[in-house]
Design a protein around this motif. Structure first.
Motif, PDB file in Angstrom:
ATOM      1  N   ASN A   5       0.817  -1.227   0.000  1.00  0.00           N
ATOM      2  CA  ASN A   5       0.000   0.000   0.000  1.00  0.00           C
ATOM      3  C   ASN A   5       0.847   1.273   0.000  1.00  0.00           C
ATOM      4  O   ASN A   5       0.325   2.358   0.247  1.00  0.00           O
ATOM      5  CB  ASN A   5      -0.966   0.031   1.192  1.00  0.00           C
ATOM      6  N   ARG A   6       2.124   1.155  -0.270  1.00  0.00           N
ATOM      7  CA  ARG A   6       2.975   2.343  -0.358  1.00  0.00           C
ATOM      8  C   ARG A   6       2.745   3.054  -1.690  1.00  0.00           C
ATOM      9  O   ARG A   6       2.611   2.417  -2.728  1.00  0.00           O
ATOM     10  CB  ARG A   6       4.445   1.967  -0.222  1.00  0.00           C
ATOM     11  N   GLU A   7       2.690   4.378  -1.645  1.00  0.00           N
ATOM     12  CA  GLU A   7       2.464   5.174  -2.846  1.00  0.00           C
ATOM     13  C   GLU A   7       3.784   5.767  -3.336  1.00  0.00           C
ATOM     14  O   GLU A   7       4.592   6.253  -2.546  1.00  0.00           O
ATOM     15  CB  GLU A   7       1.471   6.305  -2.574  1.00  0.00           C
ATOM     16  N   TRP A   8       3.952   5.717  -4.657  1.00  0.00           N
ATOM     17  CA  TRP A   8       5.068   6.392  -5.310  1.00  0.00           C
ATOM     18  C   TRP A   8       4.511   7.318  -6.381  1.00  0.00           C
ATOM     19  O   TRP A   8       3.563   6.977  -7.076  1.00  0.00           O
ATOM     20  CB  TRP A   8       6.038   5.385  -5.926  1.00  0.00           C
ATOM     21  N   ARG A   9       5.087   8.500  -6.484  1.00  0.00           N
ATOM     22  CA  ARG A   9       4.578   9.504  -7.412  1.00  0.00           C
ATOM     23  C   ARG A   9       5.671   9.945  -8.369  1.00  0.00           C
ATOM     24  O   ARG A   9       6.775  10.296  -7.950  1.00  0.00           O
ATOM     25  CB  ARG A   9       4.026  10.707  -6.650  1.00  0.00           C
TER      26      ARG A   9
END
Length: 287
Positions: free
Chosen positions: A203-207
């Motif tokens: 569930n980690r977000e990368w942008r």
């Protein structure tokens, strides 16, 4: 000497026209993420959009496609259903894809004669993809972030001249730490994020962001979803469905049985009621 100055002035004017475009109208650059809606401005619009043409050149060929002719959408284009004219004759495109990147030109025609120069719009589309569709702990994954643009010049030259920058940040806005490796392509506007996933990456977000002269133009967020979580959710759903099916099957079997028992009980009650008066009459006679 004056003739030399005059020639130098003409040379500067000519060079300036090449840099700003022979049309005399500054080209616009629009950055958008795939899947979003976009509005392309028409900087030479007249009061009536029935004089407006919109033309498109993609990044794969030099062919020109007419999207709008005198304010009317062309039905023979692939993106017909996603197009519309907005205020000031702008071109609206819904659900942008990487194939929509390219050069768009707005033209004005009155009585079959073009009025003024073209107004060009370069549409740049940012898109993120993953090297794996199923993600789990311990797996080495690469996230690709690519900026699709019209190839007027090489990506390296364009990035340097326009001060374009592509980079990855995590959900707190911090660039990658030592565990994540970022690599760039020299021939394409693409930046890759390589990482080996741990349990805490679920569930980690990368942008991925694109900036021009230190101003953020657009970004795309990618959320890491563990396949184990997806499998667990699927297993729970299957168990719930199985329980529901068992209940339904039991109800279908039990309903006729209950009805049959009700009928049997009702008939026994009727027989008992019919026999009771006869016994009373016999006793009365004996007495």
């Amino acid at each position: 000497m004056s003739d030399n100055n005059h020639l130098c002035l003409l040379g500067l004017i000519f060079l300036s026209s090449l840099l700003t475009g022979v049309s005399g109208v500054d080209d616009a650059h629009v950055f958008i993420s795939s899947g979003e809606d976009v509005r392309l401005p028409c900087n030479n619009a007249l009061q009536d959009c029935t004089s407006t043409d919109w033309l498109y050149n993609n990044r794969h060929s030099n062919s020109t496609v007419e999207l709008i002719g005198l304010g009317i959408k062309k039905r023979d284009t692939e993106r017909h259903e996603r197009l519309s004219l907005g205020s000031n004759c702008s071109l609206n495109i819904r659900n942008i894809s990487t194939e929509d990147s390219g050069l768009y030109r707005c033209q004005q025609y009155v009585k079959y004669r073009q009025q003024g120069p073209d107004a060009g719009v370069y549409l740049h589309v940012l898109h993120v993809s993953s090297s794996h569709t199923e993600i789990s702990s311990g797996l080495s994954v690469t996230l690709f972030c690519q900026l699709y643009s019209y190839p007027r010049v090489s990506c390296d030259d364009w990035i340097r001249s326009e001060r374009i920058d592509l980079f990855w940040v995590n959900q707190t806005g911090v660039k990658s730490d030592s565990r994540y490796q970022i690599s760039s392509s020299s021939g394409h506007c693409i930046i890759s994020l390589n990482k080996t996933l741990l349990n805490e990456d679920d569930n980690r977000e990368w942008r991925c962001e694109v900036t021009q002269r230190d101003h953020v133009k657009t970004s795309v967020t990618y959320t890491v979803k563990s396949s184990a979580e997806a499998d667990s959710t699927t297993a729970v759903n299957k168990h719930v469905i199985k329980v529901i099916l068992i209940i339904v099957e039991f109800a279908v079997f039990a309903a006729p049985t209950v009805i049959l028992l009700q009928i049997i009980c009702a008939r026994k009650a009727e027989r008992k009621d019919s026999q009771q008066p006869a016994e009373i009459d016999i006793n009365t006679i004996i007495e």
